[in-house]
Design a protein around this motif. Structure first.
Motif: not given
Length: 212
Positions: A118-129, A174-176, A179-183, A193-201
Motif C-alpha cells: 500500500l505504501a508503494e501504490q501511489e508512487p507506482l501509479l505515478r511512475k506508470l503514468c 490519475l488526475a494529478e 491522466c483522464v479516466c476513460r473507463h 474487481h475493478v478495471y480502469v482505463i486511463a489516458q495521458r492528456a
C-alpha cells in the motif's frame, strides 16, 4: 499487517506457475484490453507489468502491431514467458525499482500491480503514468474499495498480499498525473474487481513545441 516484499511475491508465484500455464478456468482481460486499444492513436510500444507466463495479453498486443516488453518479479514466470513469446522482450525485475527504459503507448497492469504494498501504490501509479507517451493508455485492475486497504491471503495455495488505494484516491492520483479516466468498471460484480482505463492528456501547446 506487514506487506510482503516483491521478492516474497515472486517466490510465491514461482510455486504456482502451473495455474497459468494450464488454467482451470478461462483467464480474463482480453475484451477489456480490446476496449483500451480503441483509445490509442499510435501502437508502437507496449509494456505488460506482471506479465506472467500465459502470454494471452502479449499475443493481443503483438497482433495489434506493438513491440512488446514484459516485466515480472517471478523468475520462473519470466523464463516460461520467454519460451512462449520469443519475439517479445522480458525483464525479471521489481516494477517499483526497475527504471522504465522508454515511454509507452500502452501499459498494462492486469491483476498484478495490486500486489505492491500500500505504501508503494501511489508512487507506482505515478511512475506508470509518467511512463506513458502523450495520449498513451494505462489499463490496470484494482480493488474496488472506497478507501485504502491492504490484506494477505493464501486462496491460491501460497501467501500473497494485496493493496488498493481505493477508487477515490486512485482517480485523484490519475488526475494529478495528467491522466483522464476513460473507463472504470466492476467487471466481476459483486466481487470488488475493478478495471480502469486511463489516458495521458495531450501536453500543453508550449510543451508540444519542444524538440524531442
Amino acid at each position: 499487517m506487514t506487506a510482503m516484499t516483491p521478492e516474497e511475491i515472486g517466490q510465491s508465484y514461482d510455486r504456482i506457475t502451473a495455474r497459468w500455464e494450464d488454467p482451470e478456468h478461462p483467464l480474463t482481460g482480453i475484451p477489456q484490453h480490446e476496449r483500451a486499444l480503441r483509445f490509442l492513436d499510435t501502437k508502437e510500444h507496449a509494456l505488460d507489468v506482471g506479465c506472467g507466463c500465459n502470454g494471452r495479453l502479449i499475443d493481443l498486443m503483438e497482433s495489434a502491431g506493438f513491440a512488446v516488453e514484459g516485466v515480472d518479479i517471478s523468475e520462473r514466470m519470466v523464463d516460461l514467458a520467454r519460451r512462449r513469446n520469443p519475439s517479445a522482450t522480458f525483464h525479471h525485475a521489481d516494477i517499483g525499482r526497475w527504471p522504465l527504459p522508454r515511454r509507452y503507448d500502452l501499459i498494462s497492469g492486469w491483476d498484478s500491480i495490486w500486489h505492491v504494498a500500500l505504501a508503494e501504490q501511489e508512487p507506482l501509479l505515478r511512475k506508470l503514468c509518467a511512463g506513458l507517451k502523450p495520449r498513451g493508455v494505462l489499463i490496470f485492475t484494482m480493488g474496488g474499495l472506497d478507501r485504502p486497504s491492504e490484506d494477505r491471503n493464501s486462496h491460491m495455495g501460497v501467501p500473497v498480499s494485496y493493496a488498493s488505494l481505493g477508487i477515490p484516491r486512485t482517480l485523484a492520483v490519475l488526475a494529478e498525473c495528467g491522466c483522464v479516466c476513460r473507463h472504470l468498471e466492476y467487471d466481476q460484480y459483486p466481487e470488488a474487481h475493478v478495471y480502469v482505463i486511463a489516458q495521458r492528456a495531450d501536453p500543453p501547446a508550449s510543451e508540444s513545441r519542444q524538440p524531442s
